[in-house]
Scaffold this active site. Structure first.
Site, PDB file in Angstrom:
ATOM      1  N   LEU A  15      20.020  19.580  17.178  1.00 13.59           N
ATOM      2  CA  LEU A  15      20.677  18.465  17.983  1.00 13.59           C
ATOM      3  C   LEU A  15      20.625  17.358  18.292  1.00 13.59           C
ATOM      4  O   LEU A  15      19.567  17.035  18.204  1.00 13.59           O
ATOM      5  CB  LEU A  15      20.816  19.125  19.806  1.00 13.59           C
ATOM      6  CG  LEU A  15      21.567  20.648  19.823  1.00 13.59           C
ATOM      7  CD1 LEU A  15      21.511  20.899  21.106  1.00 13.59           C
ATOM      8  CD2 LEU A  15      23.143  20.903  19.211  1.00 13.59           C
ATOM      9  N   ASP A  16      21.459  16.463  17.877  1.00 14.03           N
ATOM     10  CA  ASP A  16      20.638  15.050  17.773  1.00 14.03           C
ATOM     11  C   ASP A  16      20.441  14.790  19.104  1.00 14.03           C
ATOM     12  O   ASP A  16      20.653  15.278  20.500  1.00 14.03           O
ATOM     13  CB  ASP A  16      22.810  14.220  18.236  1.00 14.03           C
ATOM     14  CG  ASP A  16      23.487  14.264  16.737  1.00 14.03           C
ATOM     15  OD1 ASP A  16      22.315  14.424  15.799  1.00 14.03           O
ATOM     16  OD2 ASP A  16      24.554  13.500  16.927  1.00 14.03           O
ATOM     17  N   GLN A  17      19.950  14.072  19.512  1.00 18.28           N
ATOM     18  CA  GLN A  17      18.937  13.463  21.056  1.00 18.28           C
ATOM     19  C   GLN A  17      19.953  13.090  21.733  1.00 18.28           C
ATOM     20  O   GLN A  17      19.058  14.249  22.498  1.00 18.28           O
ATOM     21  CB  GLN A  17      18.113  12.302  20.864  1.00 18.28           C
ATOM     22  CG  GLN A  17      17.045  11.414  21.653  1.00 18.28           C
ATOM     23  CD  GLN A  17      16.470  10.047  21.713  1.00 18.28           C
ATOM     24  OE1 GLN A  17      16.981   9.790  21.040  1.00 18.28           O
ATOM     25  NE2 GLN A  17      15.860   9.996  22.651  1.00 18.28           N
TER      26      GLN A  17
END
Length: 304
Positions: free
Chosen positions: A136-138
């Site tokens: 997952l993106d930050q």
């Protein structure tokens, strides 16, 4: 030391099969994993004894596959908040906070999900290698699955490749989407002028995103998105291409002065579903909308 073995009792219909065929066809073990187990002292046993994988099995035989314990030696244990949604001997599934990076990278050695998970395992006296089965993106919050051994990781990765994993997200986007649902199929690739940015381009890689409107507001929409493919930034790129970029998206969104104040991209991984690597039963895990997205919805609805 070994993890708890994976056990298979040979049914009558498998009698006469080669052991390696049973391990491959019934337990779905890859050739790479089988080769690894064969090199381990107690990796594969038949009725408690080591044997060649070319032996033929009989009904009632007990097959056990054992993987050696592993440890994420390069990850510093760190006592950080960790919201656990599901856990068993094969998997750990957490609700990732927005702002946390999944795995340590150059310049970000602490404060990651990996640091928190390794600390959690150490406190319980457990040793596993940190193996997220997806990323997952930050700035994206929500469901994140972590495999506790190579077999679990392989099983879910194969489902990812076969597009049988259900990945559903909630996003708040700019504008009011007219259609109740739809499918976005624009191919995605790097922007030749900005390699870290992705764009929809005819020469890109196939990408499929299904969307469904969950709620409409005066100038925004809460939308549910289901991924068939897993291209980098896929949801963000597809929604921008549709003309409805995510609120708070610094890379693909509107300028700050044209957007409600929100410190991150308004994207949440709300549901993940796949066949459990051991039981083969469907497992679906959900994460509720985080407080910051709930507050954003109040803001765009005109509420206090």
């Amino acid at each position: 030391m070994y993890y708890k073995p994976i056990i298979y009792i040979v049914p009558p219909e498998d009698e006469g099969m080669l052991l390696k065929t049973v391990l491959h066809n019934r337990l779905g073990m890859s050739r790479k994993l089988l080769s690894r187990l064969k090199l381990t002292e107690k990796g594969i046993t038949l009725n408690g004894e080591r044997c060649y994988t070319t032996v033929k099995v009989k009904a009632g035989d007990r097959i056990e596959a054992r993987m050696e314990e592993e440890e994420s030696e390069d990850i510093l244990p760190q006592d950080l908040p960790l919201s656990i949604l599901y856990e068993d001997e094969q998997l750990l599934i957490v609700n990732k906070e927005a702002g946390m990076i999944v795995h340590p990278t150059h310049g970000h050695y602490v404060g990651t999900v990996a640091n928190a998970v390794v600390h959690y395992w150490r406190e319980r006296g457990e040793t596993f290698r940190f193996r997220p089965v997806h990323r997952l993106d930050q700035e994206t919050s929500g469901v994140l699955a972590i495999a506790k051994n190579p077999y679990a990781h392989q099983q879910i990765s194969e489902q990812m490749s076969a597009h049988t994993v259900t990945k559903e997200y909630a996003a708040v986007v700019h504008g009011v989407i007219a259609a109740d649902s739809g499918t976005l199929t624009g191919p995605i690739d790097r922007d030749p002028e900005q390699p870290h940015v992705r764009i929809v381009t005819p020469d890109g890689y196939p990408a499929v995103t299904h969307y469904e409107v969950m709620a409409r507001y005066p100038a925004h929409t809460l939308v549910k998105l289901r991924l068939e493919t897993g291209r980098t930034h896929q949801i963000r790129v597809h929604m921008k291409h549709l003309g409805h970029p995510l609120v708070g998206d610094k890379m693909y969104g509107l300028p700050p002065e044209e957007s409600p104040p929100f410190p991150r991209q308004a994207l949440h991984a709300m549901r993940l579903g796949f066949d459990h690597p051991l039981t083969k039963q469907r497992l679906t895990v959900e994460a509720p909308l985080p407080a910051d997205l709930e507050e954003l919805l109040k803001l765009v609805s005109g509420g206090e």
